[in-house]
Design a protein around this motif. Structure first.
Motif, PDB file in Angstrom:
ATOM      1  N   GLY A 134       0.719  -1.173   0.069  1.00 62.08           N
ATOM      2  CA  GLY A 134       0.071   0.104   0.208  1.00 62.08           C
ATOM      3  C   GLY A 134       0.912   1.039  -0.123  1.00 62.08           C
ATOM      4  O   GLY A 134       0.188   2.231   0.336  1.00 62.08           O
ATOM      5  N   ALA A 135       2.103   1.032  -0.208  1.00 59.81           N
ATOM      6  CA  ALA A 135       2.989   2.301  -0.075  1.00 59.81           C
ATOM      7  C   ALA A 135       2.704   3.345  -1.162  1.00 59.81           C
ATOM      8  O   ALA A 135       2.756   4.507  -1.043  1.00 59.81           O
ATOM      9  CB  ALA A 135       4.632   1.868  -0.351  1.00 59.81           C
ATOM     10  N   GLU A 136       2.188   3.055  -2.521  1.00 62.90           N
ATOM     11  CA  GLU A 136       2.043   3.894  -3.491  1.00 62.90           C
ATOM     12  C   GLU A 136       0.630   4.501  -3.309  1.00 62.90           C
ATOM     13  O   GLU A 136       0.820   5.842  -3.568  1.00 62.90           O
ATOM     14  CB  GLU A 136       1.783   3.157  -4.655  1.00 62.90           C
ATOM     15  N   ILE A 137      -0.219   4.012  -2.671  1.00 66.53           N
ATOM     16  CA  ILE A 137      -1.642   4.706  -2.313  1.00 66.53           C
ATOM     17  C   ILE A 137      -1.397   5.677  -1.064  1.00 66.53           C
ATOM     18  O   ILE A 137      -1.882   6.816  -1.143  1.00 66.53           O
ATOM     19  CB  ILE A 137      -2.498   3.632  -2.168  1.00 66.53           C
ATOM     20  N   GLU A 138      -0.599   5.223  -0.149  1.00 71.82           N
ATOM     21  CA  GLU A 138      -0.275   5.908   0.806  1.00 71.82           C
ATOM     22  C   GLU A 138       0.269   7.264   0.480  1.00 71.82           C
ATOM     23  O   GLU A 138       0.211   8.375   0.961  1.00 71.82           O
ATOM     24  CB  GLU A 138       0.573   5.201   1.860  1.00 71.82           C
ATOM     25  N   ARG A 139       1.528   7.279  -0.371  1.00 70.26           N
ATOM     26  CA  ARG A 139       2.096   8.339  -0.895  1.00 70.26           C
ATOM     27  C   ARG A 139       1.175   9.375  -1.484  1.00 70.26           C
ATOM     28  O   ARG A 139       1.378  10.692  -1.438  1.00 70.26           O
ATOM     29  CB  ARG A 139       3.146   8.231  -1.974  1.00 70.26           C
ATOM     30  N   THR A 140       0.048   8.883  -2.337  1.00 69.74           N
ATOM     31  CA  THR A 140      -0.787   9.578  -3.143  1.00 69.74           C
ATOM     32  C   THR A 140      -1.611  10.364  -2.107  1.00 69.74           C
ATOM     33  O   THR A 140      -2.114  11.513  -2.376  1.00 69.74           O
ATOM     34  CB  THR A 140      -1.703   8.582  -3.990  1.00 69.74           C
ATOM     35  N   PHE A 141      -2.140   9.614  -1.043  1.00 71.81           N
ATOM     36  CA  PHE A 141      -3.195  10.314   0.098  1.00 71.81           C
ATOM     37  C   PHE A 141      -2.286  11.377   0.764  1.00 71.81           C
ATOM     38  O   PHE A 141      -2.793  12.471   0.988  1.00 71.81           O
ATOM     39  CB  PHE A 141      -3.762   9.226   0.813  1.00 71.81           C
ATOM     40  N   GLU A 142      -1.088  10.928   1.136  1.00 73.32           N
ATOM     41  CA  GLU A 142      -0.306  11.908   1.764  1.00 73.32           C
ATOM     42  C   GLU A 142      -0.147  13.196   1.107  1.00 73.32           C
ATOM     43  O   GLU A 142      -0.161  14.359   1.587  1.00 73.32           O
ATOM     44  CB  GLU A 142       1.050  11.447   2.128  1.00 73.32           C
ATOM     45  N   LYS A 143      -0.072  13.140  -0.096  1.00 75.76           N
ATOM     46  CA  LYS A 143       0.174  14.269  -1.154  1.00 75.76           C
ATOM     47  C   LYS A 143      -0.957  15.112  -1.383  1.00 75.76           C
ATOM     48  O   LYS A 143      -1.283  16.328  -1.401  1.00 75.76           O
ATOM     49  CB  LYS A 143       0.657  13.863  -2.508  1.00 75.76           C
ATOM     50  N   LEU A 148      -6.241  17.941   2.698  1.00 79.96           N
ATOM     51  CA  LEU A 148      -7.569  18.473   2.741  1.00 79.96           C
ATOM     52  C   LEU A 148      -8.693  18.032   3.726  1.00 79.96           C
ATOM     53  O   LEU A 148      -9.530  18.550   4.050  1.00 79.96           O
ATOM     54  CB  LEU A 148      -8.230  18.360   1.157  1.00 79.96           C
ATOM     55  N   ILE A 149      -8.564  16.457   3.712  1.00 74.02           N
ATOM     56  CA  ILE A 149      -9.451  16.093   4.449  1.00 74.02           C
ATOM     57  C   ILE A 149      -9.133  14.946   5.551  1.00 74.02           C
ATOM     58  O   ILE A 149      -9.809  14.054   6.263  1.00 74.02           O
ATOM     59  CB  ILE A 149     -10.689  15.162   3.704  1.00 74.02           C
ATOM     60  N   GLY A 150      -7.952  15.165   5.770  1.00 72.59           N
ATOM     61  CA  GLY A 150      -7.093  13.850   6.441  1.00 72.59           C
ATOM     62  C   GLY A 150      -7.759  13.885   7.985  1.00 72.59           C
ATOM     63  O   GLY A 150      -8.003  12.998   8.684  1.00 72.59           O
ATOM     64  N   ASN A 151      -8.247  15.132   8.814  1.00 77.55           N
ATOM     65  CA  ASN A 151      -8.537  15.356  10.110  1.00 77.55           C
ATOM     66  C   ASN A 151     -10.117  15.456  10.092  1.00 77.55           C
ATOM     67  O   ASN A 151     -10.739  15.589  11.203  1.00 77.55           O
ATOM     68  CB  ASN A 151      -7.999  16.588  10.707  1.00 77.55           C
ATOM     69  N   LYS A 152     -10.815  15.074   8.970  1.00 72.64           N
ATOM     70  CA  LYS A 152     -12.239  15.149   8.893  1.00 72.64           C
ATOM     71  C   LYS A 152     -12.906  13.937   9.233  1.00 72.64           C
ATOM     72  O   LYS A 152     -12.257  13.077   8.870  1.00 72.64           O
ATOM     73  CB  LYS A 152     -12.713  15.596   7.319  1.00 72.64           C
ATOM     74  N   HIS A 153     -13.821  13.823   9.906  1.00 72.21           N
ATOM     75  CA  HIS A 153     -14.793  12.893  10.234  1.00 72.21           C
ATOM     76  C   HIS A 153     -15.369  11.988   8.989  1.00 72.21           C
ATOM     77  O   HIS A 153     -15.655  12.683   7.969  1.00 72.21           O
ATOM     78  CB  HIS A 153     -16.087  13.110  11.192  1.00 72.21           C
ATOM     79  N   ILE A 154     -14.994  10.802   8.691  1.00 68.33           N
ATOM     80  CA  ILE A 154     -15.268  10.063   7.703  1.00 68.33           C
ATOM     81  C   ILE A 154     -16.793  10.468   7.053  1.00 68.33           C
ATOM     82  O   ILE A 154     -16.973  10.256   5.815  1.00 68.33           O
ATOM     83  CB  ILE A 154     -14.913   8.517   7.649  1.00 68.33           C
ATOM     84  N   ALA A 155     -17.686  10.353   8.102  1.00 68.19           N
ATOM     85  CA  ALA A 155     -18.946  10.441   7.770  1.00 68.19           C
ATOM     86  C   ALA A 155     -19.215  11.894   7.338  1.00 68.19           C
ATOM     87  O   ALA A 155     -20.476  12.030   6.654  1.00 68.19           O
ATOM     88  CB  ALA A 155     -20.043  10.194   8.847  1.00 68.19           C
ATOM     89  N   GLU A 156     -18.345  12.701   7.445  1.00 67.48           N
ATOM     90  CA  GLU A 156     -18.857  14.073   6.952  1.00 67.48           C
ATOM     91  C   GLU A 156     -18.389  14.482   5.635  1.00 67.48           C
ATOM     92  O   GLU A 156     -18.480  15.671   5.107  1.00 67.48           O
ATOM     93  CB  GLU A 156     -18.225  15.059   8.038  1.00 67.48           C
ATOM     94  N   MET A 177      -3.067  11.251 -13.663  1.00 63.06           N
ATOM     95  CA  MET A 177      -3.173  11.189 -11.924  1.00 63.06           C
ATOM     96  C   MET A 177      -4.464  11.263 -11.442  1.00 63.06           C
ATOM     97  O   MET A 177      -4.825  10.473 -10.407  1.00 63.06           O
ATOM     98  CB  MET A 177      -2.030  11.972 -11.491  1.00 63.06           C
ATOM     99  N   ALA A 178      -5.198  12.223 -11.952  1.00 64.07           N
ATOM    100  CA  ALA A 178      -6.578  12.472 -11.488  1.00 64.07           C
ATOM    101  C   ALA A 178      -7.549  11.235 -11.514  1.00 64.07           C
ATOM    102  O   ALA A 178      -8.150  11.057 -10.661  1.00 64.07           O
ATOM    103  CB  ALA A 178      -7.272  13.655 -12.079  1.00 64.07           C
ATOM    104  N   ASN A 179      -7.401  10.646 -12.596  1.00 63.73           N
ATOM    105  CA  ASN A 179      -8.192   9.476 -12.916  1.00 63.73           C
ATOM    106  C   ASN A 179      -7.706   8.147 -11.958  1.00 63.73           C
ATOM    107  O   ASN A 179      -8.634   7.364 -11.394  1.00 63.73           O
ATOM    108  CB  ASN A 179      -8.011   8.885 -14.130  1.00 63.73           C
ATOM    109  N   ARG A 180      -6.272   8.083 -11.558  1.00 64.58           N
ATOM    110  CA  ARG A 180      -5.849   7.294 -10.635  1.00 64.58           C
ATOM    111  C   ARG A 180      -6.273   7.381  -9.420  1.00 64.58           C
ATOM    112  O   ARG A 180      -6.469   6.649  -8.576  1.00 64.58           O
ATOM    113  CB  ARG A 180      -4.314   7.079 -10.823  1.00 64.58           C
ATOM    114  N   LEU A 181      -6.296   8.634  -9.216  1.00 66.92           N
ATOM    115  CA  LEU A 181      -6.580   9.035  -7.738  1.00 66.92           C
ATOM    116  C   LEU A 181      -8.272   8.786  -7.402  1.00 66.92           C
ATOM    117  O   LEU A 181      -8.492   8.456  -6.257  1.00 66.92           O
ATOM    118  CB  LEU A 181      -6.277  10.517  -7.312  1.00 66.92           C
TER     119      LEU A 181
END
Length: 434
Positions: A134-143, A148-156, A177-181
């Protein structure tokens, strides 16, 4: 309870009964009653003697407007079954109510989980089964996601949040990259949906066509003249010597980038001139034998001289190999018309006549060269460890064609050895035995 004492009421009686001056109780038998209040309310009641307290009790089963005679009888039957087992229906209902409330509170707490927390749970549950953990997806999410939403409640998280995330790569003019994301986000929120952490998936109805547009298959490969130019320019490109050898090794083997980068020295047999790619490193999960030409061995020997770990080229901490992103960035940085401050000074050294090229284009180049060498398509597929689109052929024609593969890689290696020649001779075809 005797059968004669059950089902004493008829549907017509239940439908036609009218309120009286006093409350009424119509007995259907087996403890089931229709309670008609003088002001008109009609309710099903179950009356029984508690086996725990030895006292008479009654339990509401619901209003007649919501519960039919048939449904009321079914509910009363369930209560009688509880009594037969020595259980008190009211007590059991209270326990279920507490459990339900606890489940609801747990569900509410999960919905208050932050996106980063849910990602960590997803990584442990599913991403750890991927080859890169999952390293590749984790890098994408970190970037692009967590800022934008890392500290937001998942249901919100809303659809607008998802669009804002996808706008980040689009602003960088990276539609692919937008499509991959988007694909990664769909998988992430799909997991959240499965775990009942969200009530509405914010990626619903979002498609690649509506985000980055329909993707076209990449067709870029390096021509013979471009390969000669690459041969001339690499030594002065400022690219680390190890990376230069990796580029030629990729061309000589046709391997996928990660298959080479994750290879260990134990996977190579210099005596047999063989690289064995284990199933867990292969994209199609099939182990693969790559026959090494003298040219490929030459690159490996150069890399072996600087060997410090089990990996061909280790990362900075020597606890693993370099990543595909590292090699890609080094090549991309040297194909810029305008240099980026703080990166490389020789930013134009790897620019080639037919436009930008990336590391994966080397695999397509290998296949093209083999085709120009006269190697038959099914042999090329074997050399590149590709599955055939013909399901019948894939199922019944299982021969490895080892001799033909060895000859193909040998001829390719001879061609790559001669890249420094000055004339424009095309690759010499070989007779490929069937």
């Amino acid at each position: 309870m005797p059968k004669a004492q059950l089902h004493l009421l008829t549907v017509q009686q239940v439908e036609r009964v009218q309120p009286a001056k006093a409350d009424q109780m119509l007995n259907d038998g087996g403890g089931l009653y229709l309670f008609i209040r003088r002001y008109g309310a009609k309710q099903w009641i179950f009356r029984y003697t508690s086996p725990l307290a030895n006292k008479r009790r009654k339990q509401s089963l619901g209003a007649l407007s919501e519960i039919s005679l048939r449904e009321a009888r079914r509910l009363a039957s369930e209560k009688r079954e509880l009594l037969a087992r020595g259980l008190d229906p009211l007590y059991e209902a209270a326990i279920r109510k507490v459990d339900k409330a606890k489940d609801f509170n747990d569900w509410e707490a999960k919905q208050r989980s932050k996106v980063k927390t849910v990602f960590s749970e997803w990584k442990r549950a599913e991403l750890q089964n991927r080859k890169d953990l999952g390293a590749e997806i984790e890098r994408t999410f970190e970037k692009d996601v967590f800022p934008l939403i890392g500290n937001k409640h998942i249901a919100e998280v809303t659809r607008a949040d998802v669009k804002a995330i996808l706008d980040r790569p689009l602003t960088r003019k990276s539609k692919r990259m937008a499509n991959r994301l988007l694909s990664d986000l769909k998988q992430f929120f799909g997991y959240a949906d499965d775990e009942e952490l969200i009530t509405l998936n914010p990626t619903r109805r979002l498609t690649k066509e509506r985000v980055g547009g329909k993707e076209r298959s990449r067709k870029r490969y390096l021509t013979v003249s471009e390969l000669k130019l690459l041969h001339e320019n690499l030594p002065t490109s400022g690219l680390r010597t190890e990376y230069q050898h990796l580029i030629w090794l990729l061309l000589a083997t046709g391997c996928r980038v990660n298959e080479i980068l994750r290879a260990k020295w134990s996977h190579f047999d210099f005596q047999k001139q063989l690289l064995v790619i284990p199933a867990e490193h292969s994209k199609n999960t099939n182990s693969h034998h790559v026959y090494l030409s003298e040219f490929a061995l030459q690159q490996l020997r150069q890399l072996h001289e600087t060997r410090t770990t089990e990996w061909l080229v280790p990362n900075r901490t020597s606890n693993g190999p370099i990543t595909r992103q590292v090699l890609t960035k080094q090549v991309t940085d040297r194909q810029q018309d305008v240099g980026v401050k703080g990166r490389v000074a020789n930013n134009r050294t790897l620019i080639l006549p037919n436009g930008k090229w990336v590391i994966h284009d080397l695999r397509r180049t290998t296949a093209t060269l083999m085709q120009e060498l006269g190697i038959l398509p099914h042999i090329i597929k074997k050399c590149l460890n590709q599955k055939t689109e013909d399901k019948i052929m894939e199922t019944y024609q299982r021969a490895e064609l080892a001799t033909q593969q060895q000859r193909a890689f040998k001829q390719l290696g001879l061609f790559l050895e001669n890249l420094g020649i000055e004339d424009e001779r095309e690759p010499t075809a070989i007779n490929d035995p069937r």
